[in-house]
Design an enzyme around this catalytic site. Structure first.
Site, PDB file in Angstrom:
ATOM      1  N   GLY A 187       0.779  -1.240   0.000  1.00  0.00           N
ATOM      2  CA  GLY A 187       0.000   0.000   0.000  1.00  0.00           C
ATOM      3  C   GLY A 187       0.805   1.283   0.000  1.00  0.00           C
ATOM      4  O   GLY A 187       0.231   2.358  -0.014  1.00  0.00           O
ATOM      5  N   GLY A 189       3.204   2.149  -2.338  1.00  0.00           N
ATOM      6  CA  GLY A 189       3.703   2.519  -3.664  1.00  0.00           C
ATOM      7  C   GLY A 189       3.007   3.740  -4.240  1.00  0.00           C
ATOM      8  O   GLY A 189       1.829   4.001  -3.974  1.00  0.00           O
ATOM      9  N   CYS A 192      -0.021   2.973  -6.353  1.00  0.00           N
ATOM     10  CA  CYS A 192      -0.805   1.944  -5.673  1.00  0.00           C
ATOM     11  C   CYS A 192      -2.145   2.499  -5.189  1.00  0.00           C
ATOM     12  O   CYS A 192      -2.227   3.635  -4.732  1.00  0.00           O
ATOM     13  CB  CYS A 192       0.046   1.479  -4.503  1.00  0.00           C
ATOM     14  SG  CYS A 192      -0.833   0.578  -3.283  1.00  0.00           S
TER      15      CYS A 192
END
Ligand code: 5GP
Length: 369
Positions: A187, A189, A192
């Site tokens: 989570g 990134g 993301c």
């Protein structure tokens, strides 16, 4: 009963490394950026523990080659064919690119086919020890991921295996029965959407601390994956005792990343001849591997049971990757001189970390050119 853990979990922007008097380093040139890694399953490698993400955009041959030439580690993404990878090996050997720190990525789908692919690399292109495998799954908490990991270890006992991603320390020991490096981060990134779509994730700083603690207690290593905004974040991860750091977005605007440069025109507030001045800016596309774009490109579309946990971004074009790689080595060396660490290996021992409310002075941010 559902429990709420009330301890605050911290991210890179919540901390700084406090400079302090240490051993007398006169210049950042004196810092040893190379580290010898002795892995849990018997192998050793030497390098600076920085990886490019195993994503289609930045896990390509050109980016990988640049990192390897700079003494770092590298991944190539899982969508390359055997012959494409084989050709890369042959070219790299001719150009004297060291391949000892290159990780070939596989996913969880069609594990027989993927093992076959790695075996073909071995028989057709001499991919033998030293060799490294990255087993990539957005969520390593499923039994299938553990089964794949056990199978890959059985088939390639002499490989360095990196597996992930995970976002809690409770699973670390289980993975280290077969893996050498655990990839930590869910989570974080830049491309993301997992936290938005599922509410799941763990901030990187606290995650690194808890996973490094468990992994190191049994001779394992960890790689902090995702959320690197600046080189300072790489320094923070290394100071927090992460053995490796993986970055995607940081390399995504470069010439070497996949994709064309896209030019866009903007109306500025400046006027000339009664009209707004038009400015041209350059961008590159960066997309998450779980994005709709990636699903359409590599998996024949989104299955109707899935939601997209990644996004497609237009990010500013940054020119050659050489400058960023130079910033990384320069930034890490400089960090070492601020904390009195003679080598990267000693960063975590020398660092004092402070929790802060304000990390950066952003007063002139909008004027940056
Ligand atoms: P960045 O350096 O851009 O902040 O993060 C790169 C990391 O983001 C990758 O190494 C990978 O772990 C993660 N990542 C890549 N694509 C996706 C995606 O589509 N969804 C999610 N949740 N994470 C992704």
């Amino acid at each position: 009963m559902t429990q709420i853990l009330s301890e605050v979990y911290l991210d890179y922007s919540d901390i700084l490394i406090r400079p302090k008097m240490g051993i007398n380093l006169n210049s950042r040139k004196d810092v040893n950026l190379q580290r010898l890694f002795k892995f849990k399953h018997g192998q050793t490698r030497t390098g600076l523990g920085v990886f490019n993400a195993n994503m289609a955009t930045v896990g390509n041959f050109i980016v990988a080659k640049k990192l390897l030439q700079k003494g770092m580690f590298a991944t190539i993404h899982k969508h390359y064919t055997v012959d494409e990878i084989g050709k890369f090996f042959l070219d790299a050997k001719q150009e004297n690119v060291p391949l000892d720190n290159l990780f070939v990525t596989i996913g969880l789908k069609d594990i027989d086919g993927q093992i076959q692919k790695l075996k073909e690399l071995e028989s057709g292109y001499g991919w033998k020890s030293p060799r490294n495998i990255c087993i990539d799954a957005p969520n390593f908490y499923i039994q299938k991921a553990l089964d794949v990991l056990a199978r890959v270890r059985q088939e390639f006992p002499d490989a360095v295996i990196m597996a992930g991603n995970i976002a809690s320390s409770d699973i670390c020991l289980k993975l280290l029965d077969y893996a050498d490096i655990i990839k930590c981060g869910i989570g974080s990134g830049s491309a993301c959407l997992t936290r938005k779509q599922t509410g799941c994730g763990t901030p990187m700083v606290s995650l690194i601390l808890e996973c490094a603690d468990i992994a190191h207690s049994v001779g394992g290593h960890i790689c902090a994956d995702g959320g690197i905004v600046d080189v300072g974040d790489i320094c923070k991860a290394l100071c927090l005792n992460s053995d490796f750091v993986m970055a995607g977005g940081m390399f995504a605007g470069t010439d070497e990343a996949e994709g064309q440069i896209i030019e866009k025109n903007y109306e500025t507030s400046e006027m000339f001849d009664g009209k707004h001045v038009i400015q041209t800016k350059c961008f590159k596309v960066y997309y998450g591997m779980s994005s709709e774009y990636a699903n359409n490109k590599f998996a024949g579309g989104m299955g109707n049971y899935k939601t997209s946990e990644g996004r497609e971004l237009l990010i500013p074009y940054t020119g050659s990757i050489d400058k960023i790689l130079q910033d990384i080595t320069g930034g890490i060396a400089s960090c070492c001189t601020y904390i009195g660490a003679a080598s990267v290996k000693h960063m975590s021992k020398c660092a004092t970390i402070i929790q802060v409310h304000n990390q950066l002075n952003k007063v002139f941010e909008k004027y940056s050119v």
